[in-house]
Design a protein around this motif. Structure first.
Motif, PDB file in Angstrom:
ATOM      1  N   UNK A 127     -38.846  24.814   6.624  1.00  8.74           N
ATOM      2  CA  UNK A 127     -37.573  25.466   6.341  1.00  8.74           C
ATOM      3  C   UNK A 127     -36.457  24.810   7.157  1.00  8.74           C
ATOM      4  N   UNK A 150     -34.437  29.249   1.246  1.00  7.86           N
ATOM      5  CA  UNK A 150     -34.717  29.538   2.665  1.00  7.86           C
ATOM      6  C   UNK A 150     -35.383  30.903   2.821  1.00  7.86           C
ATOM      7  N   UNK A 151     -34.884  31.874   2.040  1.00 10.32           N
ATOM      8  CA  UNK A 151     -35.474  33.210   2.106  1.00 10.32           C
ATOM      9  C   UNK A 151     -36.956  33.137   1.754  1.00 10.32           C
ATOM     10  N   UNK A 208     -32.975  23.258   6.078  1.00 14.85           N
ATOM     11  CA  UNK A 208     -31.775  23.922   6.561  1.00 14.85           C
ATOM     12  C   UNK A 208     -30.824  22.965   7.260  1.00 14.85           C
ATOM     13  N   UNK A 263     -20.585  28.203  -4.572  1.00 17.88           N
ATOM     14  CA  UNK A 263     -21.171  29.510  -4.304  1.00 17.88           C
ATOM     15  C   UNK A 263     -22.546  29.588  -4.966  1.00 17.88           C
ATOM     16  N   UNK A 276     -29.109  20.521   4.925  1.00 14.33           N
ATOM     17  CA  UNK A 276     -28.104  21.158   4.081  1.00 14.33           C
ATOM     18  C   UNK A 276     -26.870  21.538   4.888  1.00 14.33           C
ATOM     19  N   UNK A 277     -27.125  22.195   6.008  1.00 10.81           N
ATOM     20  CA  UNK A 277     -26.014  22.702   6.804  1.00 10.81           C
ATOM     21  C   UNK A 277     -25.167  21.562   7.379  1.00 10.81           C
ATOM     22  N   UNK A 332     -38.994  31.772   4.637  1.00 13.26           N
ATOM     23  CA  UNK A 332     -39.154  32.687   5.761  1.00 13.26           C
ATOM     24  C   UNK A 332     -40.071  33.856   5.365  1.00 13.26           C
ATOM     25  N   UNK A 337     -29.773  27.577  -2.460  1.00 16.56           N
ATOM     26  CA  UNK A 337     -30.359  27.125  -1.194  1.00 16.56           C
ATOM     27  C   UNK A 337     -30.823  28.328  -0.369  1.00 16.56           C
ATOM     28  N   UNK A 338     -29.982  29.385  -0.349  1.00 17.51           N
ATOM     29  CA  UNK A 338     -30.350  30.542   0.473  1.00 17.51           C
ATOM     30  C   UNK A 338     -31.609  31.219  -0.085  1.00 17.51           C
ATOM     31  N   UNK A 389     -25.005  27.155  -3.112  1.00 14.54           N
ATOM     32  CA  UNK A 389     -25.406  27.665  -1.796  1.00 14.54           C
ATOM     33  C   UNK A 389     -26.345  28.855  -1.963  1.00 14.54           C
TER      34      UNK A 389
END
Lengths: 659, 370
Positions: free
Chosen positions: B315, B292-293, B319, B282, B322-323, B296, B288-289, B285
């Motif tokens: 990005x 990404x935020x 992404x 958690x 990772x995904x 963007x 990572x988020x 991740x």
């Protein structure tokens, strides 16, 4: 019209959408993690602690190697090691004392082994005793439950039936090294792992891909102690996972004759040298030995430090295959090719007699014949029979070195024979340009005189000599020697068959070859021939002796007894022959390092090998010749006896006259 | 330059990308150490040191790139793309065979993997194309032709290497960029249909056996007859056994007993989960988020559309890696062998992400010049 700034802003909708999708994707991942770790976490935890699925490699059995008569030369034998896995050694003291009793070793030595290996991970097995007996295996297996941590490991040992005999050609296998790993992975496009065994020399190396087979794997559940519980099957998390059987490697049938090989090896007893026997009509190698040698079986178990020390410190280099990886001055065995060049270039005719005094003078240099008294009138037969140096010196002043080398080259000198073994060397033939390039000095006429008798720049491997004489024997076809008759799979289907290959047909007239053959025949079958005493019985060989000078000699040294010289200064003895003379089948070359004389040291080796061949493959011819030779020998004995008596009587008469 | 000027420059310097990446890398290298420390081979046991070395090199390259003016990326994009395509062709001609695929170009001691850098090169050219040809309109099929060719050429060259994963990744990046550049929904729908059909055809005729096996394994791990399902199951055991808070640092049994092959490359996330559990993931991740935020957000605060598209492209590299990596080790996707950014062992991969961060930082810094 938008400004650039506005264009960027106009994409905000999509940007937000992308971010939302990203968030959604990771929510999916988190839901999955929640499912695995929280919902099913306990179940997986149990699996990870109690039941472990282990993927074990099933080694493919390596192909076996047979002799031409289907005798098993190389095979795989299971051997057993007693091992300890420190991780599971719960009751150390008691277990070790029990084990020491079973293996008949001291407890102290077991502690020592454990201590020496204590640096490695605790789940790695440590070998306590290699190669334990079946009885010991049985005891350990039954006592297993009382000795946690002790078990038996099976090891497939590659065993070579004839040990040192012919081991250079067979080669050996050993563990792939860290340095080899990347290059071999690339070369074979195969994911080698440390611990894999690969061929490192000889046939084992050159035909590794054929012999190796393909490893399989099997899955098994093991308990917390790492012991096998059961093979996988049935209904559980791993249901449906299947094993893959190993594909055994292909077998090889050699052209090697085990008896000839053994005879050759035994004949070289206590000597440093090599012998090669080939079929003159096909190029099949019948025997190929080099001494001193090594036992390849030792390599497949991991060399002991002691054995390796012995091999690496031996001044005679047992790992070198003297048949293909060592070259020698061919000495007088090369005169055969000088004679062919002289006949072809019309420098002499076969029957033309040349006077051969004891010395030959070129400018200020004096060249000596090996015989102090000289030979007198000599034709080409006598020149070979008696190995008359001066005859060849006289040819040498008229023969251009490049032309001589060109003739010799046709018989395979200075080119690799193409025998399917690694690290063959090509030998050497001199050319004027070559010398100029190499040393910066022009060719000297005197050097030609050394080369015509096979010294100085002329170098050849024993296998080249055998092939060159085979070429004379079969009427002018230079063949490529080969070692494999066929490769066949474990179920017997033939994968690959090997057949004779002509490398070159020499451009030499049949007459010249016949003249030379006759000369070679007289070497062993004329009473004045240099190898008359080693002619054997029933084999009718035609051959040539040679001595290869290790270093240049003074006149005094030249005529001193070779055996009186220090070992390292003694000449190499060489002998090459083919047999039987009327219908040649086999050619054999032998070199005995520092053996002093070609006929004395090397000819018996050649004779023995040919004899074994004749007895085995041409028994009728052998019997017939043997009978004739016996009668001949008797006739000669009687003749000599008569001559001696006559001489004695004459002497008596003359003394009577004097009175 | 005096001290105040340096301070001024430092104030404008955007540390966020390098900062977040450093945090992820730190977790990664600790995890890598844990996964390999028990290995008998000293090469494996020292892998984490090599990884730190690679990281420092990548960081240095990234920082150097961060001082290049963004307009230079625009100016030289075609050149970079061209050179990279040339290198890809070169790999095919005299490539170095590694594990059955030609991916490496060896120049002395350096081993280059041009397909790694192709991701970035493609983004630069695609962004330039979209930024210069009527960037204010929505995209239909017609506008998609040239960009598609730009993306397809390297994809083809990489797929025949064969490196299906990286090849398809470039198409995925192309798709994200085009989506950002307002690809019409109608077009997306039609593309999706074409994608499904061509995927089916490719599966039938274009895939190597081991690639097919991986897809079958994914669809039904227990149907696998040749062992690739083994990795998938062992990975799931590793992850599942971590439960809520994990077994703890250096306590992974799957790694130390070598149940998981390649636990230093593709399967680092499994080991991470086994040792740190759901809570650890958690946290990872979330990091990572945030990253990404940040990308963007930056894409929407730059003045030029070219830079905006480049940022979205970068990005998307992060992404997808990772995904897809997380998806495959958790058993949601077939095992295609893509590394987890900044966590998996590998010099080329670290280098790519270093370059990405460098470019993003450079673009971010240049915003404040107006």
């Amino acid at each position: 019209m938008f400004g650039e700034d506005d264009i960027v802003r106009s994409h905000k909708g999509r940007a937000v959408l992308i971010f939302n999708i990203v968030i959604a994707c990771f929510i999916i991942i988190l839901i999955r993690l929640w499912y695995l770790q929280i919902y099913k976490g306990d179940e997986f935890y149990k699996y990870s602690v109690q039941n472990r699925l282990r993927k074990e490699t099933v080694k493919a059995p390596r192909g076996m190697i047979f002799s031409r008569n289907n005798q098993l030369l190389v095979q795989n034998v299971p051997r057993f090691d007693a091992i300890i896995v420190p991780q599971y050694l719960t009751n150390k003291k008691e277990t070790l004392s029990k084990l020491a009793k079973i293996l008949e070793m001291s407890e102290k030595s077991i502690y020592g082994i454990l201590k020496k290996n204590s640096y490695q991970a605790r789940y790695r097995p440590i070998i306590i005793k290699k190669n334990i007996s079946r009885k010991e295996v049985a005891v350990i297996e039954t006592e297993n439950s009382k000795m946690p941590g002790v078990s038996v490991q099976t090891f497939i040992s590659r065993e070579y039936a004839d040990k040192e005999i012919g081991s250079h050609a067979l080669g050996y296998i050993s563990e792939i090294s860290q340095q080899q790993l990347p290059t071999y992975r690339e070369r074979d496009n195969y994911n080698y792992k440390l611990g894999d065994f690969i061929g490192q020399a000889g046939i084992e190396k050159n035909f590794d891909l054929d012999l190796r087979g393909e490893d399989g794997y099997q899955f098994m559940e093991v308990d917390a102690r790492g012991r096998m519980k059961r093979l996988i099957g049935g209904k559980n998390l791993f249901a449906g996972i299947e094993n893959k059987a190993a594909t055994p490697g292909n077998n090889i049938r050699l052209t090697i004759d085990r008896d000839m090989q053994k005879r050759a090896y035994d004949s070289l007893e206590d000597k440093v040298g090599a012998a090669v026997a080939v079929d003159v009509n096909t190029g099949e190698i019948l025997a190929m030995v080099s001494r001193p040698s090594f036992d390849p079986t030792e390599f497949s178990r991991g060399l002991t430090a002691k054995y390796w020390k012995k091999l690496s410190q031996d001044e005679f280099k047992p790992m070198t295959d003297r048949t293909i990886q060592e070259h020698y001055s061919p000495g007088s065995t090369f005169k055969t090719f000088t004679a062919i060049a002289a006949l072809e270039e019309k420098i002499v005719t076969a029957t033309q007699e040349i006077n051969c005094p004891p010395t030959f003078r070129l400018g200020r240099r004096v060249f000596h014949d090996w015989k102090r008294g000289g030979h007198g009138l000599t034709d080409v037969y006598k020149s070979l029979r008696r190995s008359v140096d001066v005859y060849f010196y006289k040819i040498g002043v008229k023969l251009d070195i490049d032309i001589l080398s060109d003739y010799a080259k046709q018989f395979g000198f200075s080119s690799k024979t193409g025998v399917p073994l690694p690290r063959e060397i090509p030998g050497l033939l001199p050319y004027k340009d070559w010398k100029l390039k190499k040393t910066g000095e022009p060719w000297q006429k005197g050097e030609t005189l050394s080369c015509v008798i096979g010294q100085s720049y002329v170098l050849a491997t024993p296998i080249q000599l055998a092939m060159a004489y085979a070429t004379i024997a079969n009427g002018g076809k230079l063949l490529q020697p080969y070692l494999l008759k066929e490769i066949f799979s474990s179920d017997g289907t033939i994968k690959k068959k090997f057949s004779p290959k002509v490398v070159n047909t020499v451009t030499v007239s049949d007459e010249s070859l016949e003249h030379v053959k006759k000369g070679l025949y007289q070497v062993t079958n004329h009473r004045k021939g240099t190898a008359w005493w080693y002619r054997g019985r029933g084999i009718r060989m035609a051959g040539k002796s040679g001595t290869s000078q290790v270093r240049s000699m003074t006149k005094k040294e030249l005529f001193s007894r070779c055996v009186d010289m220090p070992y390292k200064d003694r000449h190499h003895g060489i002998f090459v022959a083919f047999a039987p003379f009327d219908n040649p089948k086999v050619a054999v070359a032998a070199v005995v390092e520092h053996g002093c004389s070609g006929s004395g040291a090397a000819a018996p080796v050649v004779r023995n090998v040919i004899e074994t061949y004749m007895k085995k493959y041409e028994p009728e011819t052998y019997a017939k010749y043997a009978k004739e030779d016996k009668e001949n020998a008797r006739r000669i004995y009687l003749q000599e006896k008569k001559m001696k008596e006559e001489a004695a009587r004459k002497l008596e008469e003359s003394t009577e006259d004097d009175e | 330059m005096n001290t105040s000027a340096i301070l001024e420059a430092l104030k404008k310097y955007d540390f966020s990308f390098f900062g977040i990446c450093a945090a992820i890398f730190l977790m990664g290298v600790v995890n890598l150490y844990s996964a390999t420390h028990a290995s008998v081979s000293s090469h494996m046991a020292n892998l984490y040191k090599v990884q730190i070395g690679w990281y420092l090199v990548s960081l240095l390259i990234g920082i150097v790139i961060s001082f290049i003016q963004p307009k230079n990326f625009f100016r030289f994009s075609w050149l970079i793309y061209g050179v990279n395509i040339f290198l890809l062709v070169l790999v095919l001609i005299l490539g170095h065979k590694g594990m059955g695929a030609q991916r490496w170009l060896v120049i002395g001691p350096i081993r280059l993997q041009p397909s790694e850098f192709m991701k970035m090169s493609s983004i630069l050219v695609l962004a330039r194309w979209y930024a210069t040809s009527s960037p204010d309109k929505e995209l239909g099929f017609k506008q998609l032709i040239v960009p598609f060719i730009i993306a397809f050429i390297p994809t083809l060259l990489i797929v025949v290497e064969p490196d299906l994963g990286t090849g398809l990744l470039i198409l995925l990046i192309f798709f994200v960029i085009s989506f950002y550049r307002k690809l019409k929904w109608k077009t997306i729908a039609i593309l999706a249909i074409i994608g499904v059909i061509s995927g089916g055809v490719m599966y039938q005729f274009g895939l190597k056996d081991y690639q097919k096996r991986r897809i079958i394994t994914f669809l039904d791990p227990s149907a696998d007859a040749r062992g690739s399902g083994y990795n998938a199951i062992q990975s799931k055991i590793a992850i599942g056994s971590g439960k809520v808070i994990g077994k703890g640092f250096r306590k992974s049994s799957q790694a130390s007993l070598n149940y998981l092959p390649e636990n230093h490359t593709d399967f680092v996330f499994s080991i991470f989960n086994e040792e740190h559990g759901f809570v650890g993931s958690l946290f990872l991740i979330t990091l990572f988020i945030v990253l990404f935020y940040r990308f963007i957000w930056l894409a929407q605060s730059v003045p030029r559309i070219y830079e905006s598209i480049v940022i979205i492209g970068i990005m998307s590299i992060f992404f997808w890696h990772t995904f897809i990596n997380m998806g495959m080790v958790t058993g949601l996707m077939p095992i295609v062998g893509l590394p987890l950014p900044l966590m998996s062992y590998g010099g080329s991969s670290l280098m790519t992400f270093g370059v990405c961060c460098g470019i993003a930082t450079s673009i971010s810094n240049s915003r404040n010049l107006f």
